[in-house]
Motif scaffolding. Structure first.
Motif, PDB file in Angstrom:
ATOM      1  N   LYS A 125      42.179  47.609  43.431  1.00 27.96           N
ATOM      2  CA  LYS A 125      42.479  46.203  43.144  1.00 27.96           C
ATOM      3  C   LYS A 125      41.556  45.689  42.046  1.00 27.96           C
ATOM      4  O   LYS A 125      40.384  46.045  41.983  1.00 27.96           O
ATOM      5  CB  LYS A 125      42.259  45.334  44.395  1.00 27.96           C
ATOM      6  N   SER A 126      42.085  44.831  41.218  1.00 34.02           N
ATOM      7  CA  SER A 126      41.308  44.143  40.198  1.00 34.02           C
ATOM      8  C   SER A 126      41.074  42.712  40.663  1.00 34.02           C
ATOM      9  O   SER A 126      42.026  42.005  41.019  1.00 34.02           O
ATOM     10  CB  SER A 126      42.079  44.123  38.874  1.00 34.02           C
ATOM     11  N   LYS A 128      40.283  40.073  38.974  1.00 29.46           N
ATOM     12  CA  LYS A 128      40.971  39.095  38.121  1.00 29.46           C
ATOM     13  C   LYS A 128      42.467  39.053  38.417  1.00 29.46           C
ATOM     14  O   LYS A 128      43.060  37.989  38.465  1.00 29.46           O
ATOM     15  CB  LYS A 128      40.723  39.395  36.646  1.00 29.46           C
ATOM     16  N   ASP A 129      43.080  40.219  38.608  1.00 26.47           N
ATOM     17  CA  ASP A 129      44.506  40.243  38.934  1.00 26.47           C
ATOM     18  C   ASP A 129      44.776  39.576  40.275  1.00 26.47           C
ATOM     19  O   ASP A 129      45.740  38.830  40.422  1.00 26.47           O
ATOM     20  CB  ASP A 129      45.033  41.678  38.955  1.00 26.47           C
ATOM     21  N   GLN A 130      43.940  39.830  41.252  1.00 26.57           N
ATOM     22  CA  GLN A 130      44.094  39.211  42.564  1.00 26.57           C
ATOM     23  C   GLN A 130      43.910  37.698  42.461  1.00 26.57           C
ATOM     24  O   GLN A 130      44.624  36.930  43.094  1.00 26.57           O
ATOM     25  CB  GLN A 130      43.089  39.778  43.562  1.00 26.57           C
ATOM     26  N   VAL A 132      44.524  35.793  39.863  1.00 27.63           N
ATOM     27  CA  VAL A 132      45.718  35.229  39.217  1.00 27.63           C
ATOM     28  C   VAL A 132      46.858  35.147  40.225  1.00 27.63           C
ATOM     29  O   VAL A 132      47.560  34.125  40.301  1.00 27.63           O
ATOM     30  CB  VAL A 132      46.116  36.065  37.976  1.00 27.63           C
ATOM     31  N   GLU A 133      47.054  36.204  41.014  1.00 22.82           N
ATOM     32  CA  GLU A 133      48.127  36.198  42.014  1.00 22.82           C
ATOM     33  C   GLU A 133      47.926  35.084  43.035  1.00 22.82           C
ATOM     34  O   GLU A 133      48.871  34.389  43.402  1.00 22.82           O
ATOM     35  CB  GLU A 133      48.175  37.541  42.756  1.00 22.82           C
TER      36      GLU A 133
END
Length: 138
Positions: A125-126, A128-130, A132-133
Motif C-alpha cells: 500500500k502507498s 499517499k494513494d490510501q 487520496v482514496e
C-alpha cells in the motif's frame, strides 16, 4: 501435511520466521534457509533438499526475489523432485508468511498458493494513494 521453507538472501529468511513467531508463537512446520554471498546455486539447492526431511509432506517454499538464486535453486529442487508436492512462490513478505501460517494445516498446498498470490497485491500500500482514496470517499 504441509510444511514451509523460507529461503532468502542473507539472514532475511531467519528473521522473517522470527518475526512471524512474534505474532503466531512457535512455527514448528517452518524452516528458514539463508543464502550467503560465498555460496552458489548448488549449495542452496542442497540446503533446500536437506530441509525436506519428511517424504510424505507437501512443501511450500517462499523465496524473496523472483529469479534470484534462492528462487532458482528452489525451482530446481522442485523440478528434480516432481513426484513430490512442492510449490515455489517468490515475493516473500511478512504478510504472506502470516497468511501461509494461518492456512497451513487447514488447506491444501494449492489453496494456500492461490490465496497468497491473490492477496499479495493487497499487502503493498502507498500512504499517499490510501490518503487520496479516503478523501474521495468523503
Amino acid at each position: 501435511m504441509n510444511k514451509v521453507i523460507l529461503v532468502a538472501h542473507g539472514k532475511l529468511a531467519h528473521e522473517m520466521k522470527n518475526s512471524a513467531e512474534m505474532i503466531f508463537g512457535e512455527l514448528p512446520d517452518f524452516q528458514s534457509i539463508e543464502f550467503l554471498k560465498e555460496e552458489g546455486l548448488d549449495s542452496v539447492q542442497q540446503k533446500v533438499l536437506a530441509a525436506m526431511t519428511e517424504p510424505a509432506a507437501n512443501y511450500l517454499v517462499l523465496t524473496d526475489l523472483f529469479c534470484g538464486t534462492p528462487y532458482n535453486a528452489s525451482c530446481a529442487v522442485a523440478m528434480k523432485n516432481s513426484q513430490r508436492d512442492i510449490e515455489v512462490v517468490s515475493g516473500m513478505s511478512l504478510p504472506i508468511v502470516l497468511e501461509a501460517a494461518s492456512m497451513l494445516q487447514s488447506h491444501s498446498l494449492a489453496e494456500i498458493v492461490k490465496h497468497v498470490t491473490t492477496v499479495a497485491v493487497d499487502t503493498v500500500k502507498s500512504f499517499k494513494d490510501q490518503q487520496v482514496e479516503e478523501e474521495e470517499d468523503f
